[in-house]
Design an enzyme around this catalytic site. Sequence first.
Site, short mmCIF file in Angstrom:
data_model
loop_
_atom_site.label_atom_id
_atom_site.label_comp_id
_atom_site.label_asym_id
_atom_site.label_seq_id
_atom_site.Cartn_x
_atom_site.Cartn_y
_atom_site.Cartn_z
N PRO A 1 0.79 -1.23 0.00
CA PRO A 1 0.00 0.00 0.00
C PRO A 1 0.82 1.28 0.00
CG PRO A 1 -0.13 -1.11 2.13
CD PRO A 1 0.51 -2.07 1.17
N ASN A 2 0.32 2.22 -0.77
CA ASN A 2 0.86 3.59 -0.88
C ASN A 2 2.15 3.68 -1.69
OD1 ASN A 2 -1.25 4.79 0.76
ND2 ASN A 2 -0.28 3.73 2.48
N ARG B 1 5.03 10.95 -2.59
CA ARG B 1 4.72 10.64 -1.19
C ARG B 1 5.95 10.90 -0.32
NH1 ARG B 1 4.79 4.53 1.28
NH2 ARG B 1 4.00 5.10 3.32
N TYR C 1 11.14 8.90 1.02
CA TYR C 1 11.09 7.88 -0.03
C TYR C 1 11.68 8.31 -1.37
CZ TYR C 1 7.95 5.70 3.36
OH TYR C 1 7.42 5.15 4.50
N ASN D 1 8.08 -5.63 -0.85
CA ASN D 1 7.95 -4.50 0.07
C ASN D 1 6.47 -4.42 0.43
OD1 ASN D 1 7.87 -2.15 1.52
ND2 ASN D 1 9.06 -0.93 0.05
N ALA E 1 3.14 -0.84 4.81
CA ALA E 1 2.55 -0.84 6.16
C ALA E 1 2.07 -2.22 6.60
CB ALA E 1 1.39 0.16 6.21
N HIS F 1 4.01 -4.58 9.07
CA HIS F 1 3.93 -4.45 10.53
C HIS F 1 2.63 -4.97 11.12
CE1 HIS F 1 7.22 -1.92 9.37
NE2 HIS F 1 6.43 -1.03 8.80
N ASP G 1 1.85 -15.51 6.83
CA ASP G 1 1.48 -16.92 6.62
C ASP G 1 1.62 -17.32 5.15
OD1 ASP G 1 0.93 -17.35 9.26
OD2 ASP G 1 -1.26 -17.40 9.05
N GLU H 1 12.71 -9.58 1.71
CA GLU H 1 11.95 -8.42 2.21
C GLU H 1 12.76 -7.16 1.99
OE1 GLU H 1 11.12 -8.69 6.41
OE2 GLU H 1 10.31 -6.65 6.49
N HIS I 1 12.78 -2.71 2.25
CA HIS I 1 12.20 -1.42 2.61
C HIS I 1 13.11 -0.32 2.11
CE1 HIS I 1 9.20 -3.37 5.04
NE2 HIS I 1 10.16 -4.13 5.53
N SER J 1 13.15 2.83 3.37
CA SER J 1 13.67 3.53 4.55
C SER J 1 14.22 2.53 5.56
CB SER J 1 12.55 4.36 5.19
OG SER J 1 11.51 3.51 5.66
N ARG K 1 12.98 4.51 12.63
CA ARG K 1 11.72 5.25 12.63
C ARG K 1 10.85 4.84 13.84
NH1 ARG K 1 9.29 4.90 6.76
NH2 ARG K 1 8.02 6.60 7.61
N ARG L 1 7.17 0.37 13.53
CA ARG L 1 7.78 -0.12 12.28
C ARG L 1 8.90 -1.13 12.55
NH1 ARG L 1 5.53 3.45 8.41
NH2 ARG L 1 5.14 5.48 9.33
C1 DQA Z 1 8.28 1.04 3.90
C2 DQA Z 1 8.34 1.24 5.41
C3 DQA Z 1 6.98 1.02 6.06
O1 DQA Z 1 7.06 1.21 7.47
C4 DQA Z 1 5.97 2.00 5.51
O2 DQA Z 1 4.69 1.74 6.02
C5 DQA Z 1 5.96 2.03 4.01
C6 DQA Z 1 7.20 1.90 3.27
C7 DQA Z 1 9.61 1.36 3.21
O3 DQA Z 1 9.80 0.93 2.07
O4 DQA Z 1 10.44 2.08 3.78
O5 DQA Z 1 4.90 2.26 3.40
O6 DQA Z 1 7.98 -0.33 3.64
#
Ligand code: DQA
Length: 139
Positions: free
Chosen positions: A10-11, A18, A23, A72, A75, A78, A85, A96, A98, A100, A105, A109
């Site tokens: 998401p996002n 954003r 980011y 990735n 959110a 977390h 699963d 995995e 990320h 950031s 943070r 997170r």
């Molecule tokens: C993220 C870190 C997450 O905590 C956050 O909710 C994101 C982006 C990252 O790529 O740094 O949406 O996954």
Amino acid sequence: MKKLIIINGPNLNLLGKREPEIYGSETFEDYFEKLKVKFNYFNIEYYQSNIEGELIDKIQEVGFSYDGIILNAAAYTHTSVGIGDAIKAISTPVVEVHISNTFAREEFRHQSFISPNAKGVILGFGMSSYDLAIQSFIV
Ligand code: DQA
């Protein structure tokens, strides 16, 4: 040719506009075009969804035939027992990622439902986190 997929949660469709101080200012689509040229010896696909169940559907769909998933979960990292699963259920290795450094943070997170079932975790290198994750499939 190894078949890899980047799955963004998401996002992350808003990358570029954003919170650019966290980011960066590049859209994922622009970055992905460069990534495909750089790693042209891999077949790399891209999928993004803001919806938890759609992410799980995609993980199940590719998770027994692809050579690697770069995930990735944003959110949902977390919060999502369901995505955790799903990763446990499949045979394709998951790295995995990320953008950031989530450990630098907010405390919420620091928890990940992905990490215990991932092959490895790469975080904090900006968009290059994805490059590094793809490189892990060279060997
Ligand atoms: C993220 C870190 C997450 O905590 C956050 O909710 C994101 C982006 C990252 O790529 O740094 O949406 O996954």
